[in-house]
Design a protein around this motif. Structure first.
Motif, PDB file in Angstrom:
ATOM      1  N   GLN A  36       0.813  -1.212   0.000  1.00 50.13           N
ATOM      2  CA  GLN A  36       0.000   0.000   0.000  1.00 50.13           C
ATOM      3  C   GLN A  36       0.850   1.267   0.000  1.00 50.13           C
ATOM      4  O   GLN A  36       0.482   2.273   0.578  1.00 50.13           O
ATOM      5  CB  GLN A  36      -0.946   0.005   1.200  1.00 50.13           C
ATOM      6  CG  GLN A  36      -2.054  -1.044   1.086  1.00 50.13           C
ATOM      7  CD  GLN A  36      -3.020  -0.997   2.253  1.00 50.13           C
ATOM      8  OE1 GLN A  36      -2.626  -1.244   3.386  1.00 50.13           O
ATOM      9  NE2 GLN A  36      -4.273  -0.698   1.971  1.00 50.13           N
ATOM     10  N   GLY A  37       1.984   1.190  -0.671  1.00 55.18           N
ATOM     11  CA  GLY A  37       2.833   2.363  -0.780  1.00 55.18           C
ATOM     12  C   GLY A  37       3.921   2.433   0.259  1.00 55.18           C
ATOM     13  O   GLY A  37       4.596   3.462   0.385  1.00 55.18           O
ATOM     14  N   SER A  38       4.128   1.361   1.008  1.00 54.61           N
ATOM     15  CA  SER A  38       5.223   1.340   1.985  1.00 54.61           C
ATOM     16  C   SER A  38       5.624  -0.105   2.260  1.00 54.61           C
ATOM     17  O   SER A  38       4.774  -0.999   2.258  1.00 54.61           O
ATOM     18  CB  SER A  38       4.811   2.026   3.298  1.00 54.61           C
ATOM     19  OG  SER A  38       3.773   1.290   3.926  1.00 54.61           O
ATOM     20  N   THR A  59      -1.552  -2.889  -7.184  1.00 55.00           N
ATOM     21  CA  THR A  59      -2.549  -2.076  -7.882  1.00 55.00           C
ATOM     22  C   THR A  59      -3.913  -2.134  -7.205  1.00 55.00           C
ATOM     23  O   THR A  59      -4.559  -1.098  -6.988  1.00 55.00           O
ATOM     24  CB  THR A  59      -2.672  -2.545  -9.342  1.00 55.00           C
ATOM     25  OG1 THR A  59      -1.438  -2.296 -10.026  1.00 55.00           O
ATOM     26  CG2 THR A  59      -3.786  -1.804 -10.063  1.00 55.00           C
ATOM     27  N   TYR A  60      -4.356  -3.319  -6.858  1.00 58.54           N
ATOM     28  CA  TYR A  60      -5.680  -3.463  -6.238  1.00 58.54           C
ATOM     29  C   TYR A  60      -5.743  -2.725  -4.906  1.00 58.54           C
ATOM     30  O   TYR A  60      -6.663  -1.928  -4.669  1.00 58.54           O
ATOM     31  CB  TYR A  60      -6.012  -4.944  -6.039  1.00 58.54           C
ATOM     32  CG  TYR A  60      -7.144  -5.172  -5.060  1.00 58.54           C
ATOM     33  CD1 TYR A  60      -8.469  -5.019  -5.452  1.00 58.54           C
ATOM     34  CD2 TYR A  60      -6.884  -5.508  -3.728  1.00 58.54           C
ATOM     35  CE1 TYR A  60      -9.509  -5.201  -4.550  1.00 58.54           C
ATOM     36  CE2 TYR A  60      -7.910  -5.697  -2.824  1.00 58.54           C
ATOM     37  CZ  TYR A  60      -9.225  -5.540  -3.236  1.00 58.54           C
ATOM     38  OH  TYR A  60     -10.242  -5.712  -2.332  1.00 58.54           O
ATOM     39  N   HIS A  61      -4.794  -2.958  -4.030  1.00 59.22           N
ATOM     40  CA  HIS A  61      -4.828  -2.360  -2.700  1.00 59.22           C
ATOM     41  C   HIS A  61      -4.689  -0.838  -2.766  1.00 59.22           C
ATOM     42  O   HIS A  61      -5.361  -0.111  -2.014  1.00 59.22           O
ATOM     43  CB  HIS A  61      -3.736  -2.951  -1.818  1.00 59.22           C
ATOM     44  CG  HIS A  61      -4.032  -4.338  -1.340  1.00 59.22           C
ATOM     45  ND1 HIS A  61      -4.961  -4.597  -0.359  1.00 59.22           N
ATOM     46  CD2 HIS A  61      -3.544  -5.550  -1.726  1.00 59.22           C
ATOM     47  CE1 HIS A  61      -5.039  -5.901  -0.144  1.00 59.22           C
ATOM     48  NE2 HIS A  61      -4.185  -6.500  -0.953  1.00 59.22           N
ATOM     49  N   VAL A  64      -8.007   0.619  -3.909  1.00 59.57           N
ATOM     50  CA  VAL A  64      -9.028   0.614  -2.868  1.00 59.57           C
ATOM     51  C   VAL A  64      -8.697   1.626  -1.766  1.00 59.57           C
ATOM     52  O   VAL A  64      -9.558   2.391  -1.313  1.00 59.57           O
ATOM     53  CB  VAL A  64      -9.177  -0.802  -2.267  1.00 59.57           C
ATOM     54  CG1 VAL A  64     -10.073  -0.782  -1.036  1.00 59.57           C
ATOM     55  CG2 VAL A  64      -9.738  -1.766  -3.312  1.00 59.57           C
ATOM     56  N   ARG A  65      -7.433   1.637  -1.330  1.00 60.42           N
ATOM     57  CA  ARG A  65      -7.010   2.517  -0.242  1.00 60.42           C
ATOM     58  C   ARG A  65      -5.506   2.764  -0.340  1.00 60.42           C
ATOM     59  O   ARG A  65      -4.757   1.793  -0.440  1.00 60.42           O
ATOM     60  CB  ARG A  65      -7.354   1.849   1.115  1.00 60.42           C
ATOM     61  CG  ARG A  65      -7.114   2.720   2.326  1.00 60.42           C
ATOM     62  CD  ARG A  65      -7.595   2.054   3.602  1.00 60.42           C
ATOM     63  NE  ARG A  65      -6.998   0.734   3.806  1.00 60.42           N
ATOM     64  CZ  ARG A  65      -7.357  -0.124   4.777  1.00 60.42           C
ATOM     65  NH1 ARG A  65      -8.334   0.199   5.604  1.00 60.42           N
ATOM     66  NH2 ARG A  65      -6.742  -1.276   4.906  1.00 60.42           N
ATOM     67  N   PRO A  66      -5.083   4.009  -0.453  1.00 62.73           N
ATOM     68  CA  PRO A  66      -5.810   5.264  -0.200  1.00 62.73           C
ATOM     69  C   PRO A  66      -6.645   5.771  -1.355  1.00 62.73           C
ATOM     70  O   PRO A  66      -7.361   6.745  -1.205  1.00 62.73           O
ATOM     71  CB  PRO A  66      -4.671   6.242   0.091  1.00 62.73           C
ATOM     72  CG  PRO A  66      -3.545   5.748  -0.752  1.00 62.73           C
ATOM     73  CD  PRO A  66      -3.647   4.247  -0.692  1.00 62.73           C
ATOM     74  N   HIS A 115     -12.354  -5.577   0.034  1.00 62.20           N
ATOM     75  CA  HIS A 115     -12.298  -6.194   1.357  1.00 62.20           C
ATOM     76  C   HIS A 115     -12.401  -5.177   2.488  1.00 62.20           C
ATOM     77  O   HIS A 115     -12.505  -5.566   3.651  1.00 62.20           O
ATOM     78  CB  HIS A 115     -10.979  -6.963   1.503  1.00 62.20           C
ATOM     79  CG  HIS A 115      -9.775  -6.071   1.525  1.00 62.20           C
ATOM     80  ND1 HIS A 115      -9.336  -5.402   0.412  1.00 62.20           N
ATOM     81  CD2 HIS A 115      -8.939  -5.712   2.530  1.00 62.20           C
ATOM     82  CE1 HIS A 115      -8.264  -4.693   0.714  1.00 62.20           C
ATOM     83  NE2 HIS A 115      -8.003  -4.855   2.003  1.00 62.20           N
ATOM     84  N   VAL A 116     -12.394  -3.883   2.170  1.00 66.21           N
ATOM     85  CA  VAL A 116     -12.411  -2.847   3.209  1.00 66.21           C
ATOM     86  C   VAL A 116     -13.831  -2.529   3.655  1.00 66.21           C
ATOM     87  O   VAL A 116     -14.169  -2.634   4.833  1.00 66.21           O
ATOM     88  CB  VAL A 116     -11.701  -1.573   2.717  1.00 66.21           C
ATOM     89  CG1 VAL A 116     -11.792  -0.463   3.770  1.00 66.21           C
ATOM     90  CG2 VAL A 116     -10.247  -1.869   2.392  1.00 66.21           C
TER      91      VAL A 116
END
Length: 225
Positions: A36-38, A59-61, A64-66, A115-116
């Protein structure tokens, strides 16, 4: 660009170098996962100290977020992560497998519940390329279906054929995005050139405006005053 620097004659193992817009990757390479970017528990500075040459983003995560709007606000995934090196983004294909109970696969793409919060979303080969382009990834992956280990042969064969068709659509979508980017760049350069020319021709002060008037007009203005 990829080049082979050395290859073993017996095992055919090879040492290569992949050059991207954000740096060079020596292959084979270890690629830390920054879903998720980290990269969990590791800062960008520490990644550099560990000689990491590339990071993977999901890509999917990230979709979805952020969310893409947040990442666009920061100017892309590199700025969002504070990472100047190459980034590879997957296509979301693994989530097609891992979220099997929440998704529906068709020839057009994949519809799923995230899933969120359970919100419904849809990813096609074209959308997968658009998302990865928005992220600014150096290496984008084509959308594919990751079939389960216990699937029947016929299902695996059909999935491979559909994934091949999706790959062709991804390539076509990527070419369209590249054409649009090139066109947008040309338009921006033309607009900047026209703006610079206009600014150069426009008077910069009241004095310039007065000086640009005919001599007779300037003299008459002084007498009137």
């Amino acid at each position: 660009m990829f080049e082979i620097l050395a290859q073993d004659r017996q095992s055919r193992a090879r040492y290569g170098r992949l050059t991207t817009a954000h740096g060079v990757i020596d292959t084979p390479a270890f690629m830390p996962v920054g879903t998720q970017g980290s990269v969990k528990g590791v800062s960008p500075r520490e990644l550099l100290e560990l000689d990491a040459q590339i990071v993977l983003g999901n890509t999917y995560h990230l979709f979805v977020r952020p969310g893409l709007e947040v990442i666009k606000h920061f100017g892309g995934l590199h700025n969002f992560m504070n990472w100047d090196g190459p980034i590879l983004t997957d296509s979301g294909g693994y989530q097609i497998f891992s979220l099997a109970k929440l998704r529906k696969i068709t020839e057009d793409g994949v519809e799923f519940q995230n899933h969120v919060d359970g919100a419904r979303a849809f990813i096609s080969p074209e959308i997968a390329m658009e998302i990865q382009a928005a992220l600014g990834s150096d290496i984008a992956m084509a959308l594919d279906e990751c079939v389960p280990h216990s699937c029947e042969y016929d299902y695996a064969a059909q999935s491979a054929e559909m994934t091949t068709r999706w790959a062709k659509r991804c390539k076509e979508a990527l070419h369209r995005l590249q054409d649009l980017t090139a066109l947008s760049s040309q338009v921006s350069e033309q607009e900047n050139a026209e703006r610079s020319t206009s600014n150069a021709q426009r008077p910069t002060s009241e004095t310039d405006s007065i000086n640009s008037q005919p001599t007779s007009v300037r003299h008459r203005s002084r007498r009137d005053v």
